[in-house]
Write a protein that holds these residues in place. Structure first.
Motif, PDB file in Angstrom:
ATOM      1  N   LYS A   1      -8.915 -28.003  19.396  1.00 21.70           N
ATOM      2  CA  LYS A   1      -8.298 -29.043  18.791  1.00 21.70           C
ATOM      3  C   LYS A   1      -6.773 -28.618  18.569  1.00 21.70           C
ATOM      4  CE  LYS A   1      -8.521 -32.195  14.689  1.00 21.70           C
ATOM      5  NZ  LYS A   1      -9.146 -32.703  13.349  1.00 21.70           N
TER       6      LYS A   1
ATOM      7  N   SER B   1      -8.155 -41.948  29.267  1.00 21.20           N
ATOM      8  CA  SER B   1      -7.679 -41.249  28.118  1.00 21.20           C
ATOM      9  C   SER B   1      -6.705 -42.096  27.341  1.00 21.20           C
ATOM     10  CB  SER B   1      -6.835 -39.928  28.126  1.00 21.20           C
ATOM     11  OG  SER B   1      -7.809 -38.917  28.740  1.00 21.20           O
TER      12      SER B   1
ATOM     13  N   SER C   1     -11.926 -38.488  27.001  1.00 20.04           N
ATOM     14  CA  SER C   1     -11.776 -39.463  25.698  1.00 20.04           C
ATOM     15  C   SER C   1     -11.406 -38.791  24.553  1.00 20.04           C
ATOM     16  CB  SER C   1     -13.313 -40.194  25.355  1.00 20.04           C
ATOM     17  OG  SER C   1     -14.269 -38.928  25.128  1.00 20.04           O
ATOM     18  N   LYS C   2     -11.599 -37.030  24.631  1.00 20.86           N
ATOM     19  CA  LYS C   2     -11.233 -36.256  23.338  1.00 20.86           C
ATOM     20  C   LYS C   2      -9.896 -35.966  23.455  1.00 20.86           C
ATOM     21  CE  LYS C   2     -15.368 -37.114  22.108  1.00 20.86           C
ATOM     22  NZ  LYS C   2     -15.482 -38.291  21.129  1.00 20.86           N
TER      23      LYS C   2
ATOM     24  N   ILE D   1     -13.345 -30.225  29.163  1.00 29.71           N
ATOM     25  CA  ILE D   1     -12.996 -31.268  28.020  1.00 29.71           C
ATOM     26  C   ILE D   1     -12.953 -32.513  28.477  1.00 29.71           C
ATOM     27  CG2 ILE D   1     -11.312 -31.803  26.276  1.00 29.71           C
ATOM     28  CD1 ILE D   1     -10.189 -28.763  26.790  1.00 29.71           C
TER      29      ILE D   1
ATOM     30  N   ILE E   1      -5.221 -31.903  22.775  1.00 27.47           N
ATOM     31  CA  ILE E   1      -6.698 -31.966  22.577  1.00 27.47           C
ATOM     32  C   ILE E   1      -6.950 -32.514  21.041  1.00 27.47           C
ATOM     33  CG2 ILE E   1      -8.948 -30.741  22.519  1.00 27.47           C
ATOM     34  CD1 ILE E   1      -7.828 -28.839  24.886  1.00 27.47           C
ATOM     35  N   LEU E   2      -7.879 -33.214  20.760  1.00 23.46           N
ATOM     36  CA  LEU E   2      -8.024 -33.935  19.507  1.00 23.46           C
ATOM     37  C   LEU E   2      -9.340 -33.353  18.906  1.00 23.46           C
ATOM     38  CD1 LEU E   2      -7.144 -37.682  20.136  1.00 23.46           C
ATOM     39  CD2 LEU E   2      -5.546 -35.893  19.097  1.00 23.46           C
ATOM     40  N   ARG E   3     -10.457 -32.952  19.690  1.00 26.57           N
ATOM     41  CA  ARG E   3     -11.775 -32.701  19.188  1.00 26.57           C
ATOM     42  C   ARG E   3     -12.151 -31.338  19.882  1.00 26.57           C
ATOM     43  NH1 ARG E   3     -10.557 -36.061  16.189  1.00 26.57           N
ATOM     44  NH2 ARG E   3     -11.567 -37.841  15.433  1.00 26.57           N
ATOM     45  N   GLY E   4     -13.036 -30.689  18.859  1.00 24.77           N
ATOM     46  CA  GLY E   4     -13.763 -29.582  19.423  1.00 24.77           C
ATOM     47  C   GLY E   4     -12.921 -28.147  18.934  1.00 24.77           C
ATOM     48  N   LYS E   5     -13.343 -27.111  19.532  1.00 25.21           N
ATOM     49  CA  LYS E   5     -12.878 -25.902  19.323  1.00 25.21           C
ATOM     50  C   LYS E   5     -11.174 -25.665  19.582  1.00 25.21           C
ATOM     51  CE  LYS E   5     -13.752 -21.135  20.432  1.00 25.21           C
ATOM     52  NZ  LYS E   5     -14.441 -20.037  21.456  1.00 25.21           N
TER      53      LYS E   5
END
Length: 139
Positions: free
Chosen positions: A63, A32, A101-102, A98, A57-61
């Motif tokens: 975030k 990461s 990388s996100k 998760i 967390i940078l992406r997704g539900k």
């Protein structure tokens, strides 16, 4: 363009190598990036993730959520973050996986091995001697 004849550029072989990679290789792949503050402090872009690191967390539900890594599940290529879970129909909770990388690492769990990795990866140390040699060669 393929330059090295010993390395295959086949999609099929690349995917097979990726998904059948041993745990030691998966550790490296499951890296990461570091937060801007940590990146400036350690002069390193990324680090293999480990349990007890704190991440955002940078992406997704989920975030924007922050939490501590409770498990690095190498077999499934995911990490489990504290308080990122869903309730099942029987009332139990199960963690949501998760991909590393996100997320971005906000706090590093430091021990002597992790410190050695950061010292080895420090880009300022590797860049300075080369610059000093260039100056000497001009004189």
């Amino acid at each position: 363009m393929k330059y090295n004849p010993d390395v295959s550029s086949s999609r099929r072989k690349s995917r097979k190598a990726h998904f059948s990679a041993p745990s030691s290789v998966r550790r490296k792949i499951m890296s990461s990036s570091l937060s801007k503050e940590l990146r400036a402090k350690y002069n390193t872009r990324s680090l293999p993730i480990r349990k007890d690191d704190e991440v955002r967390i940078l992406r997704g539900k989920y975030k924007g959520r922050e939490g501590k890594v409770t498990q690095v599940y190498r077999k499934k290529w995911v990490i489990h973050v504290d308080r990122v879970q869903r309730d099942k129909s029987n009332g139990a909770t199960s963690p949501i996986g998760i991909h590393p990388s996100k997320v971005v690492i906000t706090t590093i769990k430091l021990d002597k091995d992790r410190r050695a990795i950061l010292d080895r990866k420090d880009r300022s140390k590797t860049a300075q001697p080369a610059a000093a040699e260039d100056v000497e060669m001009v004189d």
